[in-house]
Motif scaffolding. Sequence first.
Motif, PDB file in Angstrom:
ATOM      1  N   ALA A 155       0.829  -1.209   0.000  1.00 36.70           N
ATOM      2  CA  ALA A 155       0.000   0.000   0.000  1.00 36.70           C
ATOM      3  C   ALA A 155       0.864   1.259   0.000  1.00 36.70           C
ATOM      4  CB  ALA A 155      -0.932  -0.011   1.204  1.00 36.70           C
ATOM      5  N   LEU A 156       1.973   1.238   0.725  1.00 36.53           N
ATOM      6  CA  LEU A 156       2.882   2.378   0.740  1.00 36.53           C
ATOM      7  C   LEU A 156       3.508   2.601  -0.639  1.00 36.53           C
ATOM      8  CD1 LEU A 156       4.422   4.558   2.392  1.00 36.53           C
ATOM      9  CD2 LEU A 156       6.181   2.827   2.759  1.00 36.53           C
ATOM     10  N   ILE A 157       3.917   1.525  -1.286  1.00 37.12           N
ATOM     11  CA  ILE A 157       4.508   1.637  -2.624  1.00 37.12           C
ATOM     12  C   ILE A 157       3.489   2.208  -3.606  1.00 37.12           C
ATOM     13  CG2 ILE A 157       5.368   0.278  -4.576  1.00 37.12           C
ATOM     14  CD1 ILE A 157       6.755  -1.525  -2.575  1.00 37.12           C
ATOM     15  N   ILE A 158       2.245   1.743  -3.519  1.00 33.51           N
ATOM     16  CA  ILE A 158       1.203   2.260  -4.403  1.00 33.51           C
ATOM     17  C   ILE A 158       0.918   3.724  -4.096  1.00 33.51           C
ATOM     18  CG2 ILE A 158      -1.242   2.041  -5.001  1.00 33.51           C
ATOM     19  CD1 ILE A 158      -0.891  -0.998  -4.608  1.00 33.51           C
ATOM     20  N   ALA A 159       0.897   4.073  -2.814  1.00 31.89           N
ATOM     21  CA  ALA A 159       0.630   5.461  -2.421  1.00 31.89           C
ATOM     22  C   ALA A 159       1.734   6.406  -2.883  1.00 31.89           C
ATOM     23  CB  ALA A 159       0.458   5.551  -0.912  1.00 31.89           C
ATOM     24  N   LEU A 160       2.957   5.895  -3.027  1.00 27.30           N
ATOM     25  CA  LEU A 160       4.071   6.734  -3.473  1.00 27.30           C
ATOM     26  C   LEU A 160       4.145   6.877  -4.988  1.00 27.30           C
ATOM     27  CD1 LEU A 160       6.908   5.605  -1.049  1.00 27.30           C
ATOM     28  CD2 LEU A 160       5.581   7.720  -0.990  1.00 27.30           C
ATOM     29  N   SER A 161       3.272   6.205  -5.725  1.00 30.99           N
ATOM     30  CA  SER A 161       3.341   6.268  -7.185  1.00 30.99           C
ATOM     31  C   SER A 161       3.131   7.689  -7.743  1.00 30.99           C
ATOM     32  CB  SER A 161       2.377   5.278  -7.823  1.00 30.99           C
ATOM     33  OG  SER A 161       1.050   5.591  -7.511  1.00 30.99           O
ATOM     34  N   PRO A 162       2.229   8.513  -7.195  1.00 31.14           N
ATOM     35  CA  PRO A 162       2.159   9.883  -7.709  1.00 31.14           C
ATOM     36  C   PRO A 162       3.455  10.671  -7.475  1.00 31.14           C
ATOM     37  CG  PRO A 162       0.184   9.376  -6.480  1.00 31.14           C
ATOM     38  CD  PRO A 162       1.149   8.253  -6.250  1.00 31.14           C
ATOM     39  N   LEU A 163       4.120  10.402  -6.349  1.00 31.37           N
ATOM     40  CA  LEU A 163       5.390  11.067  -6.070  1.00 31.37           C
ATOM     41  C   LEU A 163       6.439  10.666  -7.102  1.00 31.37           C
ATOM     42  CD1 LEU A 163       6.951  12.917  -4.138  1.00 31.37           C
ATOM     43  CD2 LEU A 163       7.573  10.882  -2.861  1.00 31.37           C
ATOM     44  N   LEU A 164       6.470   9.387  -7.461  1.00 29.80           N
ATOM     45  CA  LEU A 164       7.386   8.930  -8.503  1.00 29.80           C
ATOM     46  C   LEU A 164       7.076   9.617  -9.820  1.00 29.80           C
ATOM     47  CD1 LEU A 164       9.567   6.944  -9.633  1.00 29.80           C
ATOM     48  CD2 LEU A 164       7.661   5.422 -10.137  1.00 29.80           C
ATOM     49  N   PHE A 165       5.801   9.651 -10.205  1.00 27.28           N
ATOM     50  CA  PHE A 165       5.442  10.239 -11.486  1.00 27.28           C
ATOM     51  C   PHE A 165       5.752  11.729 -11.532  1.00 27.28           C
ATOM     52  CE2 PHE A 165       2.401  12.407 -14.274  1.00 27.28           C
ATOM     53  CZ  PHE A 165       2.821  11.880 -15.478  1.00 27.28           C
ATOM     54  N   TYR A 166       5.413  12.451 -10.487  1.00 25.65           N
ATOM     55  CA  TYR A 166       5.612  13.904 -10.491  1.00 25.65           C
ATOM     56  C   TYR A 166       7.008  14.327 -10.056  1.00 25.65           C
ATOM     57  CZ  TYR A 166       0.711  14.486 -11.516  1.00 25.65           C
ATOM     58  OH  TYR A 166      -0.506  14.450 -12.137  1.00 25.65           O
ATOM     59  N   SER A 167       7.944  13.397  -9.942  1.00 22.46           N
ATOM     60  CA  SER A 167       9.311  13.774  -9.577  1.00 22.46           C
ATOM     61  C   SER A 167       9.967  14.628 -10.651  1.00 22.46           C
ATOM     62  CB  SER A 167      10.152  12.534  -9.284  1.00 22.46           C
ATOM     63  OG  SER A 167      10.315  11.763 -10.447  1.00 22.46           O
ATOM     64  N   TYR A 168       9.464  14.567 -11.876  1.00 17.91           N
ATOM     65  CA  TYR A 168      10.018  15.433 -12.922  1.00 17.91           C
ATOM     66  C   TYR A 168       9.690  16.898 -12.652  1.00 17.91           C
ATOM     67  CZ  TYR A 168       5.440  16.073 -15.126  1.00 17.91           C
ATOM     68  OH  TYR A 168       4.141  16.418 -15.391  1.00 17.91           O
ATOM     69  N   CYS A 199       3.003  -4.389 -12.421  1.00 17.10           N
ATOM     70  CA  CYS A 199       3.803  -5.488 -11.861  1.00 17.10           C
ATOM     71  C   CYS A 199       3.331  -5.844 -10.451  1.00 17.10           C
ATOM     72  CB  CYS A 199       5.282  -5.130 -11.870  1.00 17.10           C
ATOM     73  SG  CYS A 199       6.025  -5.180 -13.511  1.00 17.10           S
ATOM     74  N   ILE A 200       3.021  -4.842  -9.653  1.00 18.01           N
ATOM     75  CA  ILE A 200       2.488  -5.108  -8.316  1.00 18.01           C
ATOM     76  C   ILE A 200       1.167  -5.865  -8.427  1.00 18.01           C
ATOM     77  CG2 ILE A 200       1.458  -4.027  -6.266  1.00 18.01           C
ATOM     78  CD1 ILE A 200       3.559  -1.806  -6.581  1.00 18.01           C
ATOM     79  N   TRP A 201       0.325  -5.437  -9.348  1.00 18.63           N
ATOM     80  CA  TRP A 201      -0.956  -6.103  -9.551  1.00 18.63           C
ATOM     81  C   TRP A 201      -0.747  -7.552  -9.985  1.00 18.63           C
ATOM     82  CZ3 TRP A 201      -4.951  -4.535 -13.829  1.00 18.63           C
ATOM     83  CH2 TRP A 201      -6.161  -5.171 -13.580  1.00 18.63           C
TER      84      TRP A 201
END
Length: 152
Positions: free
Chosen positions: A6-19, A63-65
Amino acid sequence: MGSFIALIIALSPLLFYSYKLGVFPNGKVWKTPFFTLTSQYYESLSTFSWVLLGKLTPLYLLCIWFFTCRYWWYWAIIIPIGMYIFQIVSLFNDEFNLKDEPVELIYIFPYMLIVGVGLYFIRKKILKYIEMFNLKEQIESEVKKVELELER
């Protein structure tokens, strides 16, 4: 394990918007003490990172899914995983001129084969954890049924 996923999924917007967070520069050259990266296809590394992260984020969520899915149809998830991997390979080919000829659609089949076999073996290794999680849920539901019967 569920909280970690759940933490990894919750951090996905942070990964995407890191640019947007200033991680990648807006110019064509990015110099660090470890490497120097020059954009050739895109006008800026920020644009390149936006396109790359737009492919990587759904890829790692898929991949998580795939790894956590407990239903029989989980193999269908390999198709979009292979498509995203093909798009990332094409992106790197355009950016860094890995090959002279363009990446053709026929190249997706070996990638799909490699990805499919690799994911199969990884899933086989973590399948016991998924089965234990399912067994835990079944035991908890049976315990709740017994508790409800005892309360009556």
